[in-house]
Structures are given as structure tokens and as C-alpha cells.
Scaffold this active site. Sequence first.
Site, mmCIF file in Angstrom:
data_model
loop_
_atom_site.group_PDB
_atom_site.id
_atom_site.type_symbol
_atom_site.label_atom_id
_atom_site.label_comp_id
_atom_site.label_asym_id
_atom_site.label_seq_id
_atom_site.Cartn_x
_atom_site.Cartn_y
_atom_site.Cartn_z
ATOM 1 N N PHE A 149 -22.982 -8.610 -31.697
ATOM 2 C CA PHE A 149 -21.579 -9.249 -31.552
ATOM 3 C C PHE A 149 -21.542 -10.586 -32.457
ATOM 4 O O PHE A 149 -20.527 -11.022 -33.100
ATOM 5 C CB PHE A 149 -21.216 -9.869 -30.266
ATOM 6 C CG PHE A 149 -21.112 -8.753 -29.176
ATOM 7 C CD1 PHE A 149 -19.803 -7.933 -29.311
ATOM 8 C CD2 PHE A 149 -22.043 -8.383 -28.319
ATOM 9 C CE1 PHE A 149 -19.545 -6.715 -28.295
ATOM 10 C CE2 PHE A 149 -21.807 -7.257 -27.504
ATOM 11 C CZ PHE A 149 -20.674 -6.705 -27.632
ATOM 12 N N TYR B 291 -22.955 -4.555 -36.699
ATOM 13 C CA TYR B 291 -21.631 -4.191 -37.753
ATOM 14 C C TYR B 291 -21.961 -3.537 -38.992
ATOM 15 O O TYR B 291 -23.178 -3.666 -39.487
ATOM 16 C CB TYR B 291 -20.893 -5.646 -38.011
ATOM 17 C CG TYR B 291 -20.733 -6.369 -36.901
ATOM 18 C CD1 TYR B 291 -19.667 -5.779 -35.979
ATOM 19 C CD2 TYR B 291 -21.127 -7.651 -36.394
ATOM 20 C CE1 TYR B 291 -19.017 -6.674 -34.877
ATOM 21 C CE2 TYR B 291 -20.942 -8.389 -35.487
ATOM 22 C CZ TYR B 291 -19.705 -7.968 -34.739
ATOM 23 O OH TYR B 291 -19.251 -8.528 -33.734
ATOM 24 N N HIS C 275 -15.426 -2.979 -22.597
ATOM 25 C CA HIS C 275 -15.985 -3.779 -23.968
ATOM 26 C C HIS C 275 -14.974 -4.671 -24.491
ATOM 27 O O HIS C 275 -13.611 -4.290 -24.332
ATOM 28 C CB HIS C 275 -16.192 -2.671 -24.790
ATOM 29 C CG HIS C 275 -16.901 -3.008 -26.232
ATOM 30 N ND1 HIS C 275 -16.169 -3.726 -27.213
ATOM 31 C CD2 HIS C 275 -18.081 -2.980 -26.368
ATOM 32 C CE1 HIS C 275 -17.380 -3.723 -27.902
ATOM 33 N NE2 HIS C 275 -18.545 -3.519 -27.771
ATOM 34 N N ASP D 179 -24.331 -1.085 -31.594
ATOM 35 C CA ASP D 179 -24.960 -1.197 -33.122
ATOM 36 C C ASP D 179 -24.634 -2.210 -33.684
ATOM 37 O O ASP D 179 -23.402 -2.725 -33.512
ATOM 38 C CB ASP D 179 -25.181 0.157 -33.711
ATOM 39 C CG ASP D 179 -23.667 0.883 -33.893
ATOM 40 O OD1 ASP D 179 -23.571 1.795 -34.511
ATOM 41 O OD2 ASP D 179 -22.624 0.247 -33.750
#
Length: 225
Positions: free
Chosen positions: A79, A68, A192, A66
Site C-alpha cells: 500500500f 504497484y 478492500h 501484489d
Amino acid sequence: MTGAIPASWAPVLEPVFASEQARALHGWLDEQEEAGRTVYPPRADWLRALELTPLDKVKVVILGQDPYHGPGQAHGLAFSVPDGVKLPPSLRNVYKELEADCGVVPADGGDLTHWAEQGVLLLNNALTVEAGSAGSHQKRGWDAITDACVAAVARREKPSVFILWGSHAQAKARRVSELGPGTRHCVIATPHPSPLSAHRGFFGSRPFSRANDFLIAHGREPIRW
């Protein structure tokens, strides 16, 4: 909900946006804003990943969880943060792996628009989040919309690369039958890039060179990471 659906995505998304689930999501988001809750990114950026990367131009899909949830960070690309915003830890690790993999010197800023404009779909699972509350808009209906986007890329004849960082991205890909066994696409699944998991296999996974090797082998232009 967010203005016009980008033209190349309209045949895929218009039926989804007309669904009861999407209408409920729209109403719920309106309620959140009317109640004074801050939603990131700004409404105009909710579909920015799709606006910058038309369906027929997608070469690589990178899935995030989702947006930031800090002020000024989210701008519609997974990202990515606007230039001038402090790099989040996950993005710093992405840059470290990019340098180790391809020799690309890390950028000063975190804006990944130049990836999106080359065909890298930087798509979060949920396209909104409440300020200061990570994951707060998960399971509110975005899945149906973003699952449809991933499935649309996977249905295309042109082989593409799906980079799945972490369990959330990998679970999303499992919902898309075209990414199952025997897929014509390249699926790169690793931990991740978060500091909590990057040392468990993200570092050293070489996703950027592997993606370009696959694209070149299938007659597609590589990404200038």
C-alpha cells in the site's frame, strides 16, 4: 534470490528459500529480467518489509495483494509509495479512513515506512510484479514464502493484529491454522480500500483504533498512525 534474509526471519525463511518451489521462482524471475521485462520493485526492495519489521517486533500485519505496477511506485511495502509519488486510489482511501477513525490529518506523501518501523508488517502476497501488469507474478511461488511469514507471526505468543483488506488477504489468512476459530490474535477483515469496494464496508470499519485498542489491552505499545 534477493541477498541475505533478514536475521530475525532467517529461521522461518531459510528452509522455504531452499525449497524446490523457491528455486523455481528464483530462476523464473531471473529469466524475466534477462528477457528485458521490467520487474517492480527493484530487486533490493523485494524483502524490504521484512528488513524494516523484524519478526520479534511485529504488532500488526496488513496484507496486500501484489506491488504497484507503475513506474516509481513500488518500494517493498504493501500500500505504500515513496514520497513524491502520486497517491494511489487505495492509499487515498486508507488515509480517509485513518482521518475519520483517529483524526489523523492525511500525510502529503505515501511512504508508510514509519508504520513499518513501529511493527506494522506491510506484506504483499506476491513480492514482485511485471511493469504494467497487475497480478502477473501471482501463483509463481511467492505464496509459500509469504504464507510462512504470516504463519510465523501467528505462532508467536504475543497477541498481534491481522488487518485483512479484501478477499485475497482473507483467503491468505485462511491458510494459516493459527488464525482460525479461538485465535488469541485480533483479526479485522473488511472489504478492500479500492474505490471499487471501499463503500461496501471499508469506510467506517475503524481498523486503526481497533488495532490500537487491542494492543493496549494486551500490554503492547499502540501504533502512531
